[in-house]
Design an enzyme around this catalytic site. Structure first.
Site, PDB file in Angstrom:
ATOM      1  N   LYS A 241       3.449 -21.212  85.183  1.00  0.00           N
ATOM      2  CA  LYS A 241       2.831 -20.920  86.478  1.00  0.00           C
ATOM      3  C   LYS A 241       2.779 -22.091  87.448  1.00  0.00           C
ATOM      4  O   LYS A 241       2.467 -23.211  87.058  1.00  0.00           O
ATOM      5  CB  LYS A 241       1.390 -20.469  86.247  1.00  0.00           C
TER       6      LYS A 241
ATOM      7  N   GLY B 214       0.888 -30.696  75.464  1.00  0.00           N
ATOM      8  CA  GLY B 214       1.081 -29.250  75.421  1.00  0.00           C
ATOM      9  C   GLY B 214       2.503 -28.855  75.073  1.00  0.00           C
ATOM     10  O   GLY B 214       3.099 -29.379  74.129  1.00  0.00           O
TER      11      GLY B 214
ATOM     12  N   ARG C 117      -2.005 -35.489  65.902  1.00  0.00           N
ATOM     13  CA  ARG C 117      -3.312 -35.910  66.418  1.00  0.00           C
ATOM     14  C   ARG C 117      -4.055 -36.779  65.412  1.00  0.00           C
ATOM     15  O   ARG C 117      -4.873 -37.611  65.806  1.00  0.00           O
ATOM     16  CB  ARG C 117      -4.150 -34.688  66.762  1.00  0.00           C
TER      17      ARG C 117
ATOM     18  N   GLY D  10      -4.215 -30.590  79.005  1.00  0.00           N
ATOM     19  CA  GLY D  10      -5.154 -30.427  80.121  1.00  0.00           C
ATOM     20  C   GLY D  10      -5.730 -31.739  80.601  1.00  0.00           C
ATOM     21  O   GLY D  10      -5.875 -31.975  81.808  1.00  0.00           O
TER      22      GLY D  10
HETATM   23  P1  AMP Z   1       2.776 -23.944  80.596  1.00  0.00           P
HETATM   24  O1  AMP Z   1       1.737 -23.753  79.541  1.00  0.00           O
HETATM   25  O2  AMP Z   1       2.392 -23.463  81.936  1.00  0.00           O
HETATM   26  O3  AMP Z   1       3.368 -25.337  80.576  1.00  0.00           O
HETATM   27  O4  AMP Z   1       3.951 -22.956  80.210  1.00  0.00           O
HETATM   28  C1  AMP Z   1       4.638 -23.067  79.013  1.00  0.00           C
HETATM   29  C2  AMP Z   1       5.204 -21.741  78.667  1.00  0.00           C
HETATM   30  O5  AMP Z   1       6.020 -21.286  79.723  1.00  0.00           O
HETATM   31  C3  AMP Z   1       6.052 -21.744  77.434  1.00  0.00           C
HETATM   32  O6  AMP Z   1       5.427 -20.999  76.436  1.00  0.00           O
HETATM   33  C4  AMP Z   1       7.351 -21.105  77.879  1.00  0.00           C
HETATM   34  O7  AMP Z   1       7.832 -20.150  76.964  1.00  0.00           O
HETATM   35  C5  AMP Z   1       6.971 -20.432  79.161  1.00  0.00           C
HETATM   36  N1  AMP Z   1       8.117 -20.243  80.055  1.00  0.00           N
HETATM   37  C6  AMP Z   1       8.965 -21.176  80.495  1.00  0.00           C
HETATM   38  N2  AMP Z   1       9.923 -20.621  81.254  1.00  0.00           N
HETATM   39  C7  AMP Z   1       9.668 -19.309  81.306  1.00  0.00           C
HETATM   40  C8  AMP Z   1      10.303 -18.198  81.924  1.00  0.00           C
HETATM   41  N3  AMP Z   1      11.402 -18.353  82.640  1.00  0.00           N
HETATM   42  N4  AMP Z   1       9.746 -16.974  81.769  1.00  0.00           N
HETATM   43  C9  AMP Z   1       8.645 -16.831  81.028  1.00  0.00           C
HETATM   44  N5  AMP Z   1       7.997 -17.826  80.411  1.00  0.00           N
HETATM   45  C10 AMP Z   1       8.502 -19.060  80.548  1.00  0.00           C
END
Ligand code: AMP
Length: 396
Positions: free
Chosen positions: A198, A354, A35, A377
């Site tokens: 999610k 991210g 950054r 974000g």
């Molecule tokens: P996000 O912030 O929604 O982009 O999610 C990123 C996070 O999702 C990372 O820390 C990953 O470790 C987690 N992640 C990815 N695949 C899985 C999975 N199959 N089960 C649990 N966590 C996951």
């Protein structure tokens, strides 16, 4: 776009909102200075023009006013090294000392202000606080894409005090250009790779992308909600039970719009959420009770990679598995390699900030893709079609 290329800064004091919210270890060493380096072109252009620079940023999330842990003093030395000159520091972002130090700045000199978030007024978007900050410079430059989705005093509210002297820095301009290139100028085939934990976090973007992409790849934790919605058994895998209908409707909409949707067919399952857990490969829709899917399987990685390698535009947001653990990074690495291959063959690849940016950095591939966004974000909201307060404030 109103960028700093439209102005000569000779004799002017530029007040620049940067995003120096860098990770620090327990000894205050900066563990990732991306950054900071991302803001250098803007700072250097202004200094080269014969202007002086006043930098303002936040660091972390201080809750109770000034706290040494969150002091921007910790980045002064590294910033001085990066710029090849001593950077001045003001212990407070407003008040007498900041005013005096800003006033005393000579052309070519740089002053860094203390953490903006030591004042609650910053996040509240307080007008009086923004006005106090505005007194420190003649020109306002926003180069903090990572906080452009926030209507804070220094990111948006302050712009009203510079009606004829507010500009995007180079980083902001590049982020917006690259996001636009993908959203409205994508060469085909255009593939979006969505992953992460999610569906709910990314649903707005997924729905918008259905009108733009040829291929939509879904991996990571969110894929199990799709598997469950389709009648699969997913053991203890991550799932959003209130989003099953949503998953079904995405599948339906993709079909209606002629978008090819790719979901994982096999998955790496584990008997615990741990790097040293026992692991096996299983069909994504037939995961054993008490086991959980933590990565895409080899067959899926091959299928996804093929689609990615044949693409001309790629947007990647979210890892394919728990890439933070060595045991479950293989799928994410395979996709990163495919993105690199496609890029070498002439595709434009944009990596959302991210965790996807962290994954690409972990594999040492940051320079092998077209662009890695500095805003998680902010990029997501921009791509969802929302007007970012930090962008609007400069444009209006
Ligand atoms: P996000 O912030 O929604 O982009 O999610 C990123 C996070 O999702 C990372 O820390 C990953 O470790 C987690 N992640 C990815 N695949 C899985 C999975 N199959 N089960 C649990 N966590 C996951």
């Amino acid at each position: 776009m109103k960028t700093i290329d439209q102005i000569k800064f000779a004799g002017k004091k530029a007040l620049i909102r940067v995003d120096f919210n860098v990770p620090l270890d327990e000894n205050f060493n900066i563990t990732d200075d991306n950054r900071m380096t991302a803001a250098l072109p803007t700072i250097n252009k202004i200094l080269k023009d014969g202007g002086s620079v006043i930098l303002m940023s936040h660091l972390g999330r201080p809750k109770d006013g000034p706290t040494d842990k969150y002091s921007l003093r910790h980045v002064v030395k590294h910033l001085s090294d990066l710029l090849g000159q001593q950077v001045e520091f003001a212990d407070d972002c407003i008040g007498e000392q900041a005013i005096e130090k800003a006033k005393a700045l000579q052309p070519g000199e740089v002053l860094l202000l203390e953490n903006l978030r030591f004042y609650k007024e910053e996040e509240k978007g307080d007008v009086a606080f923004a006005e106090k900050l505005s007194k420190l410079g003649d020109v306002y430059v926003n180069d903090a894409f990572g906080t452009a989705h926030r209507a804070h005093a220094s990111t948006a509210v302050i712009a009203q005090f510079f009606p004829d002297a507010k500009y995007f820095g180079y980083l902001m301009a590049a982020e917006l250009d690259n996001a636009e290139k993908v959203l409205n100028g994508a060469a085909k085939p255009f593939t979006a790779i969505m992953g992460g934990s999610k569906v709910s976090d990314k649903i707005l973007l997924i729905e918008r992308l259905l009108d733009k992409v040829d291929n939509l790849i879904i991996g990571g934790g969110m894929a199990y909600t799709f598997a469950k919605a389709d009648g699969g058994t997913i053991g203890k895998s991550l799932v959003e039970l209130d989003k099953l209908d949503l998953a079904t409707s995405i599948v339906q909409k993709a079909k209606e719009k002629g978008v090819k949707l790719y979901l994982p067919t096999d998955t790496v399952i584990a008997d615990a959420f741990a790097n040293d857990a026992n692991k096996e490969v299983a069909p994504t829709k037939a995961i054993k009770d008490d086991w959980m899917g933590l990565d895409i399987g080899p067959e899926t990685a091959r299928a996804f990679s093929k689609v990615v390698e044949e693409s001309k535009t790629i947007l990647w947001n979210g890892p394919m598995g728990v890439f933070e653990m060595e045991s479950f990074l293989v799928g994410t690495k395979a996709i990163a390699d495919a993105v690199v291959k496609a890029t070498e063959a002439g595709a434009f690849s944009l990596i959302g900030g991210g965790d996807s940016a962290a994954a690409v950095a972990k594999f040492g591939l940051t320079d092998e893709v077209s662009y890695v966004s500095t805003g998680g974000g902010a990029l997501l909201e921009y791509m969802e079609g929302k007007e970012l307060p930090g962008v609007k404030a400069i444009n209006e």
